[in-house]
Design a protein around this motif. Structure first.
Motif, mmCIF file in Angstrom:
data_model
loop_
_atom_site.group_PDB
_atom_site.id
_atom_site.type_symbol
_atom_site.label_atom_id
_atom_site.label_comp_id
_atom_site.label_asym_id
_atom_site.label_seq_id
_atom_site.Cartn_x
_atom_site.Cartn_y
_atom_site.Cartn_z
ATOM 1 N N ILE A 91 39.940 54.100 43.740
ATOM 2 C CA ILE A 91 38.709 53.731 43.056
ATOM 3 C C ILE A 91 37.511 53.989 43.968
ATOM 4 O O ILE A 91 37.458 53.468 45.082
ATOM 5 C CB ILE A 91 38.731 52.241 42.647
ATOM 6 N N ARG A 92 36.571 54.803 43.490
ATOM 7 C CA ARG A 92 35.385 55.089 44.296
ATOM 8 C C ARG A 92 34.499 53.839 44.397
ATOM 9 O O ARG A 92 34.229 53.181 43.394
ATOM 10 C CB ARG A 92 34.573 56.237 43.702
ATOM 11 N N PRO A 93 34.039 53.502 45.613
ATOM 12 C CA PRO A 93 33.174 52.322 45.773
ATOM 13 C C PRO A 93 31.875 52.430 44.980
ATOM 14 O O PRO A 93 31.363 53.518 44.722
ATOM 15 C CB PRO A 93 32.882 52.314 47.286
ATOM 16 N N ASN A 94 31.354 51.260 44.595
ATOM 17 C CA ASN A 94 30.040 51.135 43.959
ATOM 18 C C ASN A 94 29.965 51.726 42.562
ATOM 19 O O ASN A 94 28.886 52.152 42.137
ATOM 20 C CB ASN A 94 28.934 51.765 44.819
ATOM 21 N N ASN A 95 31.076 51.754 41.833
ATOM 22 C CA ASN A 95 31.045 52.283 40.471
ATOM 23 C C ASN A 95 31.538 51.285 39.429
ATOM 24 O O ASN A 95 31.145 51.375 38.267
ATOM 25 C CB ASN A 95 31.874 53.567 40.382
ATOM 26 N N LEU A 96 32.389 50.375 39.820
ATOM 27 C CA LEU A 96 32.887 49.367 38.895
ATOM 28 C C LEU A 96 32.329 47.993 39.279
ATOM 29 O O LEU A 96 32.064 47.737 40.462
ATOM 30 C CB LEU A 96 34.417 49.332 38.898
ATOM 31 N N THR A 97 32.158 47.124 38.307
ATOM 32 C CA THR A 97 31.622 45.790 38.564
ATOM 33 C C THR A 97 32.762 44.809 38.819
ATOM 34 O O THR A 97 33.649 44.661 37.976
ATOM 35 C CB THR A 97 30.798 45.304 37.364
ATOM 36 N N PRO A 98 32.763 44.147 39.996
ATOM 37 C CA PRO A 98 33.819 43.164 40.256
ATOM 38 C C PRO A 98 33.726 41.991 39.293
ATOM 39 O O PRO A 98 32.671 41.726 38.704
ATOM 40 C CB PRO A 98 33.525 42.708 41.697
ATOM 41 N N LEU A 99 34.831 41.286 39.134
ATOM 42 C CA LEU A 99 34.803 40.047 38.375
ATOM 43 C C LEU A 99 33.950 39.030 39.127
ATOM 44 O O LEU A 99 33.800 39.109 40.344
ATOM 45 C CB LEU A 99 36.225 39.500 38.192
ATOM 46 N N GLU A 100 33.412 38.077 38.398
ATOM 47 C CA GLU A 100 32.596 37.048 39.039
ATOM 48 C C GLU A 100 33.460 36.215 39.972
ATOM 49 O O GLU A 100 34.569 35.808 39.636
ATOM 50 C CB GLU A 100 31.973 36.162 37.964
ATOM 51 N N ARG A 101 32.960 35.983 41.188
ATOM 52 C CA ARG A 101 33.693 35.157 42.155
ATOM 53 C C ARG A 101 33.796 33.725 41.649
ATOM 54 O O ARG A 101 32.798 33.123 41.272
ATOM 55 C CB ARG A 101 32.991 35.191 43.508
ATOM 56 N N ASP A 102 35.001 33.203 41.653
ATOM 57 C CA ASP A 102 35.250 31.851 41.157
ATOM 58 C C ASP A 102 36.144 31.132 42.159
ATOM 59 O O ASP A 102 37.346 31.400 42.244
ATOM 60 C CB ASP A 102 35.922 31.909 39.777
ATOM 61 N N ALA A 103 35.525 30.236 42.949
ATOM 62 C CA ALA A 103 36.255 29.545 44.010
ATOM 63 C C ALA A 103 37.282 28.549 43.461
ATOM 64 O O ALA A 103 38.072 27.989 44.237
ATOM 65 C CB ALA A 103 35.281 28.834 44.937
ATOM 66 N N SER A 104 37.268 28.327 42.147
ATOM 67 C CA SER A 104 38.269 27.427 41.567
ATOM 68 C C SER A 104 39.571 28.148 41.255
ATOM 69 O O SER A 104 40.583 27.515 40.927
ATOM 70 C CB SER A 104 37.717 26.778 40.291
ATOM 71 N N ARG A 105 39.562 29.480 41.322
ATOM 72 C CA ARG A 105 40.790 30.230 41.053
ATOM 73 C C ARG A 105 41.796 29.971 42.177
ATOM 74 O O ARG A 105 41.442 29.882 43.352
ATOM 75 C CB ARG A 105 40.503 31.737 40.975
ATOM 76 N N SER A 106 43.036 29.902 41.810
ATOM 77 C CA SER A 106 44.093 29.699 42.799
ATOM 78 C C SER A 106 45.299 30.546 42.428
ATOM 79 O O SER A 106 45.391 31.079 41.315
ATOM 80 C CB SER A 106 44.489 28.216 42.875
ATOM 81 N N GLY A 107 46.198 30.684 43.358
ATOM 82 C CA GLY A 107 47.404 31.468 43.119
ATOM 83 C C GLY A 107 48.321 31.367 44.317
ATOM 84 O O GLY A 107 47.943 30.861 45.385
ATOM 85 N N GLU A 108 49.507 31.851 44.153
ATOM 86 C CA GLU A 108 50.506 31.772 45.220
ATOM 87 C C GLU A 108 50.214 32.825 46.281
ATOM 88 O O GLU A 108 49.889 33.970 45.975
ATOM 89 C CB GLU A 108 51.902 31.988 44.632
ATOM 90 N N VAL A 109 50.319 32.422 47.546
ATOM 91 C CA VAL A 109 50.189 33.334 48.682
ATOM 92 C C VAL A 109 51.563 33.474 49.323
ATOM 93 O O VAL A 109 52.135 32.489 49.808
ATOM 94 C CB VAL A 109 49.158 32.818 49.705
ATOM 95 N N ILE A 110 52.108 34.676 49.304
ATOM 96 C CA ILE A 110 53.497 34.902 49.704
ATOM 97 C C ILE A 110 53.558 35.770 50.973
ATOM 98 O O ILE A 110 53.162 36.944 50.949
ATOM 99 C CB ILE A 110 54.282 35.602 48.580
#
Length: 325
Positions: free
Chosen positions: A155-174
């Motif tokens: 993916i070329r930088p600066n062409n797609l919009t990232p999802l909004e940062r949400d510090a409440s998101r969580s997930g497993e770190v393996i």
């Protein structure tokens, strides 16, 4: 149908690069409700896992090893291959960076699958995913559909919009254990030639100089303008060949390809090789004393004048704006 997509996280100086978050956003389009798995490879990278989760990864897999302190294609390929064997994803995304461009074809060859490189957009057409990528030095764009079961893309930088940062998101770190061995290259130390500043390949604003800057000292007003704007400094190959600046700043067909929101070209004539590296910038401002310069043909705004007069005046006016804003 939902899919499982792996995104390789890439960091610089202990901070994740923005293109990683753009790749996660693209991965969500491909996953279609499935799982997006972030991957971190290095020696001490676990503290970056939360940022991947905040930007949309559903889980993060980490490979840490002393031999992965610095990037080598052998080491990172071994680590990523183990993860891919475990996860068995439908797609793998990389940033179109020096690491992504080096590692992705190696992984594609190992997995005997295709690779779509330098994608600037991802869309859905029926049952197919369509990737848009520039060709002919940015003069045209092609739509690419992969028919392989496993899809690899950069993916070329600066062409797609990232999802909004949400510090409440969580997930497993393996954590994943990998025995990194038989390395043909070991990096002992990285010595940077350029000074610290905004990452050129991901900069939102770039001030670039060409042969018109006339000397190393000629870059000083450009650097001052860049500091005012919080911008990166770039250069044409002509300026680099003339030893006005380091080749690390080169933008063009044989240098870095950039797509900033604002590109200010100072003393750059507009050779086709340079245009190939910056013509997709969202807004282009050209400063050149030659009214016939090719750069004006693609510029959104043009200033005909001596850059050594125009740039300092522009810088002073911008400083006043920022002071009063």
């Amino acid at each position: 149908m939902s899919k499982k997509v792996v995104v390789l996280g890439e960091s610089r100086d202990g901070k994740l690069r923005n293109v990683t978050f753009e790749a996660i956003a693209a991965a969500h389009q491909v996953a279609d409700g499935g799982e997006v798995i972030g991957v971190l490879i290095g020696d001490n990278v676990k503290e970056q896992a939360d940022e991947l989760l905040y930007y949309g990864a559903d889980q993060v897999m980490i490979v840490e090893h002393p031999h992965l302190s610095y990037y080598t294609s052998d080491g990172f390929a071994q680590a990523l291959q183990v993860i891919l064997d475990q996860v068995n994803p439908d797609a793998v995304f990389f940033g179109h960076t020096s690491i992504g461009k080096d590692l992705s074809p190696k992984i594609a060859a190992r997995l005997q699958t295709g690779l779509i490189s330098d994608a600037i957009d991802v869309s859905v057409a029926g049952e197919h995913l369509v990737f848009t990528r520039p060709i002919y030095s940015g003069k045209a764009f092609e739509k690419v559909i992969s028919t392989d079961r496993l899809l690899l893309a950069t993916i070329r930088p600066n062409n797609l919009t990232p999802l909004e940062r949400d510090a409440s998101r969580s997930g497993e770190v393996i954590p994943v254990s990998v025995d990194i061995q038989n390395l043909r290259t070991i990096v002992k130390e990285v010595i940077k030639k350029t000074s610290e500043g905004v990452d050129l390949s991901e900069a939102k604003v770039i001030v670039a100089g060409g042969r018109g800057v006339k000397s190393k000292e000629g870059f000083e007003p450009l650097t001052e303008l860049a500091q005012t704007l919080g911008a990166a400094v770039g250069a044409s190959r002509g300026a680099c060949d003339a030893d006005y600046c380091d080749y690390a700043l080169q933008i063009g067909q044989t240098g870095k390809v950039v797509t900033p929101d604002l590109y200010i070209a100072c003393g750059i004539s507009g050779a086709i090789q340079h245009l190939a590296g910056m013509s997709n910038s969202k807004v282009i401002v050209a400063i050149n004393k030659d009214p016939e310069a090719e750069i004006f043909k693609i510029a959104d705004y043009g200033i005909i004048g001596d850059l050594f007069e125009v740039v300092p005046l522009l810088n002073e006016e911008l400083k006043k704006m920022f002071i009063h804003s």
